[in-house]
Write a protein that holds these residues in place. Sequence first.
Motif, PDB file in Angstrom:
ATOM      1  N   ARG A 122     -30.291   2.000 -31.848  1.00 17.75           N
ATOM      2  CA  ARG A 122     -30.240   1.506 -30.113  1.00 17.75           C
ATOM      3  C   ARG A 122     -27.990   1.264 -30.671  1.00 17.75           C
ATOM      4  NH1 ARG A 122     -34.864  -1.016 -28.613  1.00 17.75           N
ATOM      5  NH2 ARG A 122     -34.136  -0.535 -26.895  1.00 17.75           N
ATOM      6  N   ARG A 123     -27.795   2.174 -30.538  1.00 18.51           N
ATOM      7  CA  ARG A 123     -26.733   1.487 -30.239  1.00 18.51           C
ATOM      8  C   ARG A 123     -25.410   3.066 -30.772  1.00 18.51           C
ATOM      9  NH1 ARG A 123     -24.664  -3.457 -32.869  1.00 18.51           N
ATOM     10  NH2 ARG A 123     -22.601  -2.623 -32.225  1.00 18.51           N
ATOM     11  N   VAL A 124     -24.832   3.744 -30.150  1.00 20.95           N
ATOM     12  CA  VAL A 124     -22.768   4.321 -30.180  1.00 20.95           C
ATOM     13  C   VAL A 124     -22.186   2.863 -30.336  1.00 20.95           C
ATOM     14  CG1 VAL A 124     -23.095   4.868 -28.202  1.00 20.95           C
ATOM     15  CG2 VAL A 124     -22.310   6.791 -30.489  1.00 20.95           C
ATOM     16  N   GLU A 125     -21.017   3.785 -31.596  1.00 23.10           N
ATOM     17  CA  GLU A 125     -20.022   2.368 -31.713  1.00 23.10           C
ATOM     18  C   GLU A 125     -18.923   4.169 -32.074  1.00 23.10           C
ATOM     19  OE1 GLU A 125     -22.302  -0.953 -34.556  1.00 23.10           O
ATOM     20  OE2 GLU A 125     -21.310   0.726 -35.567  1.00 23.10           O
ATOM     21  N   GLN A 126     -17.736   3.385 -32.087  1.00 25.02           N
ATOM     22  CA  GLN A 126     -16.015   3.828 -31.828  1.00 25.02           C
ATOM     23  C   GLN A 126     -15.601   3.769 -32.758  1.00 25.02           C
ATOM     24  OE1 GLN A 126     -14.259   4.245 -28.612  1.00 25.02           O
ATOM     25  NE2 GLN A 126     -14.932   2.606 -28.187  1.00 25.02           N
ATOM     26  N   SER A 127     -14.513   4.216 -33.234  1.00 20.40           N
ATOM     27  CA  SER A 127     -13.752   3.514 -34.932  1.00 20.40           C
ATOM     28  C   SER A 127     -12.352   4.401 -34.810  1.00 20.40           C
ATOM     29  CB  SER A 127     -13.989   3.571 -36.252  1.00 20.40           C
ATOM     30  OG  SER A 127     -12.912   3.285 -37.145  1.00 20.40           O
ATOM     31  N   PRO A 128     -11.391   3.799 -34.458  1.00 23.49           N
ATOM     32  CA  PRO A 128     -10.189   4.149 -34.310  1.00 23.49           C
ATOM     33  C   PRO A 128      -9.334   5.077 -35.421  1.00 23.49           C
ATOM     34  CG  PRO A 128     -10.087   2.077 -33.869  1.00 23.49           C
ATOM     35  CD  PRO A 128     -11.400   2.087 -33.761  1.00 23.49           C
ATOM     36  N   ASP A 129     -10.275   3.921 -36.713  1.00 21.47           N
ATOM     37  CA  ASP A 129      -9.482   4.314 -37.887  1.00 21.47           C
ATOM     38  C   ASP A 129     -10.470   4.651 -39.495  1.00 21.47           C
ATOM     39  OD1 ASP A 129     -10.890   1.543 -38.080  1.00 21.47           O
ATOM     40  OD2 ASP A 129      -9.073   1.374 -38.687  1.00 21.47           O
ATOM     41  N   ASN A 130     -11.156   5.734 -38.303  1.00 20.55           N
ATOM     42  CA  ASN A 130     -12.746   5.626 -38.939  1.00 20.55           C
ATOM     43  C   ASN A 130     -13.030   4.512 -39.711  1.00 20.55           C
ATOM     44  OD1 ASN A 130     -14.124   7.815 -39.721  1.00 20.55           O
ATOM     45  ND2 ASN A 130     -13.570   8.161 -41.569  1.00 20.55           N
ATOM     46  N   ASN A 131     -13.327   2.842 -39.564  1.00 21.59           N
ATOM     47  CA  ASN A 131     -13.108   2.123 -40.922  1.00 21.59           C
ATOM     48  C   ASN A 131     -14.386   0.974 -40.367  1.00 21.59           C
ATOM     49  OD1 ASN A 131     -13.162   0.718 -42.687  1.00 21.59           O
ATOM     50  ND2 ASN A 131     -11.637   0.038 -43.133  1.00 21.59           N
ATOM     51  N   ARG A 132     -12.843   0.621 -39.185  1.00 25.48           N
ATOM     52  CA  ARG A 132     -13.964  -0.658 -37.931  1.00 25.48           C
ATOM     53  C   ARG A 132     -14.009   0.291 -36.834  1.00 25.48           C
ATOM     54  NH1 ARG A 132      -8.613  -2.216 -39.949  1.00 25.48           N
ATOM     55  NH2 ARG A 132      -7.815  -1.275 -37.736  1.00 25.48           N
ATOM     56  N   PHE A 133     -15.490  -0.339 -36.711  1.00 33.58           N
ATOM     57  CA  PHE A 133     -16.154   0.295 -35.688  1.00 33.58           C
ATOM     58  C   PHE A 133     -16.469  -1.617 -34.551  1.00 33.58           C
ATOM     59  CE2 PHE A 133     -16.906   3.401 -39.073  1.00 33.58           C
ATOM     60  CZ  PHE A 133     -16.645   4.741 -38.282  1.00 33.58           C
ATOM     61  N   ARG A 134     -16.645  -0.292 -33.644  1.00 32.48           N
ATOM     62  CA  ARG A 134     -17.178  -2.135 -32.101  1.00 32.48           C
ATOM     63  C   ARG A 134     -18.302  -0.737 -31.029  1.00 32.48           C
ATOM     64  NH1 ARG A 134     -14.130  -0.362 -27.678  1.00 32.48           N
ATOM     65  NH2 ARG A 134     -12.308   0.681 -28.072  1.00 32.48           N
ATOM     66  N   LEU A 135     -18.653  -1.461 -30.976  1.00 29.58           N
ATOM     67  CA  LEU A 135     -19.242  -1.063 -29.703  1.00 29.58           C
ATOM     68  C   LEU A 135     -19.056  -0.152 -29.010  1.00 29.58           C
ATOM     69  CD1 LEU A 135     -22.374  -1.169 -28.698  1.00 29.58           C
ATOM     70  CD2 LEU A 135     -22.132  -2.868 -27.316  1.00 29.58           C
TER      71      LEU A 135
END
Length: 224
Positions: free
Chosen positions: A197-210
Amino acid sequence: MPKDNRILIAIGAAAAVVIAVIIGLLVSGGKDEPAAPPPAAQGGLTVAVADAPGLDSTRELRCYVDGQFVGMATLTDCARRNGLATDALDVGVDATGALVAAPTASLTPPPSLPPVELTETKPDATPIESTQPAQPAAQPASSGGACLRYTGSDWRTVSTGVSLNQCVQELYSGTCVRPGEALYGRWGETTLRLVPRRVEQSPDNNRFRLLADQDRRCQFPDLR
């Protein structure tokens, strides 16, 4: 013996036989015959339904924080590490069959970063000099980047020079995942992760946010 006496004896014998038969039926009818076993007991699958056991709060599970396995922890401790309430964790089974807990049901850790040659845009060839008046230089597409998909073993280029929203649509439009699963992609220097139900993004391939929510048709109405 007179003929009349023989007739009377025959009638009496017949009556006695009829009475004996009636008495036998009455006696046998009073006994309960053993009931035949039901068809399910004679063969086939027998299912016993019982209440599902509750999850022991003191039992240690494989705990994931920001998509990374951080070790064994109780449900309460894993929720604390994720900064969530205990009932906000998703509990499931990973590919090995082990019971795991994660905040977004993403039980698949991020893959290694793709090779540099897949993410860099190759420079164009040196232009040939022209006698025509110089044209204004084209503005670089600041939102353009390489869009990659992780196939489970390596990275594959889907498109180049697209925006973040376009990359998400190309990767995940019409695709839904089940709890406990995650699909990974890459746009430029940003790692993308599709979870239920969602796609997330991470600038460091570690911490993800919506990044965007996914509707029941596996589409992203907020991404245009």
